[in-house]
Design an enzyme around this catalytic site. Sequence first.
Site, mmCIF file in Angstrom:
data_model
loop_
_atom_site.group_PDB
_atom_site.id
_atom_site.type_symbol
_atom_site.label_atom_id
_atom_site.label_comp_id
_atom_site.label_asym_id
_atom_site.label_seq_id
_atom_site.Cartn_x
_atom_site.Cartn_y
_atom_site.Cartn_z
ATOM 1 N N GLN A 197 0.983 -1.476 0.580
ATOM 2 C CA GLN A 197 -0.085 -0.092 -0.088
ATOM 3 C C GLN A 197 1.087 0.918 -0.186
ATOM 4 O OE1 GLN A 197 -2.263 -1.110 4.251
ATOM 5 N NE2 GLN A 197 -1.438 0.962 4.326
ATOM 6 N N CYS A 244 -5.201 0.471 3.724
ATOM 7 C CA CYS A 244 -4.883 -0.609 4.419
ATOM 8 C C CYS A 244 -6.460 -1.304 3.887
ATOM 9 C CB CYS A 244 -5.066 -0.989 5.628
ATOM 10 S SG CYS A 244 -6.072 -0.325 6.817
ATOM 11 N N HIS A 267 -6.527 -1.324 11.850
ATOM 12 C CA HIS A 267 -5.518 -1.437 10.557
ATOM 13 C C HIS A 267 -6.225 -2.479 9.796
ATOM 14 C CE1 HIS A 267 -3.029 -2.422 7.451
ATOM 15 N NE2 HIS A 267 -2.073 -3.540 8.299
ATOM 16 N N ASN A 279 -1.261 -9.575 4.928
ATOM 17 C CA ASN A 279 -1.202 -7.881 5.317
ATOM 18 C C ASN A 279 -0.775 -7.222 3.488
ATOM 19 O OD1 ASN A 279 -1.142 -5.976 6.547
ATOM 20 N ND2 ASN A 279 1.234 -6.188 8.093
#
Lengths: 113, 232
Positions: free
Chosen positions: B19, B25, B168, B194
């Site tokens: 990102q 996110c 997140h 992630n």
Amino acid sequence: SIVSPDESDDLLIRQVVSDGEDPLLNPEHHFLSFKKRFGKHYANPEEHALRFGVFKSNLRRAKRHQKLDPSAVHGITQFADLTPAEFRRSYLGLRPLRLPSDAHKAPILPTND
Amino acid sequence: LPTDFDWRDHGAVTAVKNQGSCGSCWSFSTTGALEGANFLATGKLVSLSEQQLVDCDHECDPEDARSCDSGCNGGLMNSAFEYTLKAGGLQREEDYPYTGTDRGTCKFDKTKIAASVANFSVVSLDEDQIAANVVKNGPLAVAINAVFMQTYMGGVSCPYICSKRLDHGVLLVGYGEGYAPIRMKEKPYWIIKNSWGESWGENGFYKICRGRNICGVDSMVSTVAAIHTHSQ
């Protein structure tokens, strides 16, 4: 730390030795490696000094995290020159949630057998 | 339920994305869930556009009109699913590539939709239900407190204390069990994808232990279903 009765047995043994080098003993060397590894460049000596200060603070933080989270490995990541606030501002981005009362709830699935 | 399960082994997870220095996110968590759902619906794994969400999605929380999806300033996966439902779907990553900024205008092309949302739901806090939903419906969009992720390099994260304040958005792609020497027993964990690149964590992935809603990981879990759309 709050320990619930069902996890108290988890805490009976705590690691008290380490064969790894403590980065806090030589932060200059580790900052140099960090800059090289992640291609970090700073605009001027003031910015460099500021980032080195943050880096040292994050080394102490990683050590604290390691004590609190012994089954993971904590250390120097690409975010090691960012303060926690800068990290939150630049890399996190979840808005506070208030689930609507009519939110569609997933049906309960069977989990036996 | 199987004792372990990983959607990476079944081809439902695209490569780890990055990102950059942008609080987007939430858009990666959204696309990851829809990529998995679309794979289940069509048998094809297609990487979807986060930039479309960053540029075009300004959907607001129905309970709080001031909390709206806002590019690099943050957003919410459920609102992004709502946007995707209303817009008709998401384009492919290659048709609407990620730039890491939110200064551009919306360039959504309806004729290039690659995946569409059929519906989405929130999953209960129960960990068995979360596991059942990941196995049955594909990767799940989840929220987490990321305080330990700034310094995480590998292993199973199982902090003694961790805030449950969610900040997140990530993707839950499976679960497993591993021997924890410090605890001298097998500990179950979630496998989390992630969006900070492959050089972070375990090749871009994070393992967090299951069992007591560590870092709030069980608090906000969403599942999505896709409908098949022919891209042009």
